[in-house]
Design an enzyme around this catalytic site. Structure first.
Site, PDB file in Angstrom:
ATOM      1  N   CYS A   7       0.866  -1.181   0.000  1.00 12.59           N
ATOM      2  CA  CYS A   7       0.000   0.000   0.000  1.00 12.59           C
ATOM      3  C   CYS A   7       0.904   1.232   0.000  1.00 12.59           C
ATOM      4  CB  CYS A   7      -1.003  -0.015   1.163  1.00 12.59           C
ATOM      5  SG  CYS A   7      -0.317   0.214   2.807  1.00 12.59           S
ATOM      6  N   ARG A  13      -3.230  -0.670   5.559  1.00 12.22           N
ATOM      7  CA  ARG A  13      -3.808  -1.767   4.781  1.00 12.22           C
ATOM      8  C   ARG A  13      -2.865  -2.949   4.589  1.00 12.22           C
ATOM      9  NH1 ARG A  13      -5.572   1.892  -0.227  1.00 12.22           N
ATOM     10  NH2 ARG A  13      -3.592   2.840   0.375  1.00 12.22           N
ATOM     11  N   ASP A 123      -8.543   3.418   1.871  1.00 10.43           N
ATOM     12  CA  ASP A 123      -7.477   3.760   2.814  1.00 10.43           C
ATOM     13  C   ASP A 123      -8.124   4.333   4.070  1.00 10.43           C
ATOM     14  OD1 ASP A 123      -5.268   4.592   4.199  1.00 10.43           O
ATOM     15  OD2 ASP A 123      -4.334   5.615   2.504  1.00 10.43           O
TER      16      ASP A 123
END
Length: 152
Positions: A7, A13, A123
């Protein structure tokens, strides 16, 4: 199999994805190495976000020992599969890896759940705890599909 989750910052994440997939693979008896990285390098050496850690632990996955690292071109040599959490992450990977970028190794994680839809894992960085629960659930579902396909 060696799998990398990527990410932007490697604190929300991708640490969740690393922890979840490693846990599911181990439970299925798969001898996999799962790692994670971020394309922006802003958080190198940091532990995962407190809410990522909290939500993971609530689901029986401890990610507290993980530390953020930056995605590098050589990751294409080390990993069989690289899952990106979002399309902008793939763009960053392409920019960082240059001629080492290998399209055949890269997939958006949610394409495991929704093939060809090219959806991003949201996100949760700027949000509150419920967003982290939503992200955990999405990642867990995708990781379940990956493990089911390979446990054969």
């Amino acid at each position: 199999m060696n799998i990398l989750m990527v990410c932007l910052g490697n604190i929300c994440r991708s640490p969740l994805a690393e922890g979840i997939l490693q846990d599911k693979a181990a439970s299925a008896g798969l001898d996999w190495h799962v790692d994670s990285a971020g394309t922006n390098g802003y958080h190198v050496g940091e532990a995962p976000h407190p809410l990522s850690q909290k939500v993971a632990l609530m689901n029986g996955v401890d990610i507290s020992a993980q530390r953020s690292r930056k995605f590098v071109a050589d990751d294409f040599d080390k990993f069989d599969k690289i899952y990106a959490m979002a399309e902008d992450v793939v763009d960053d990977m392409r920019r960082i890896a240059k001629n080492k970028f290998d399209e055949s190794k890269v997939e958006l994680l949610l394409n495991e759940l929704y093939p060809g839809k090219n959806m991003d894992v949201p996100d949760p960085w700027y949000g509150t705890e419920p967003g982290y629960h939503k992200v955990y659930a999405l990642i867990e579902e995708a990781c379940e599909v990956i493990v089911e396909r390979h446990k054969g």
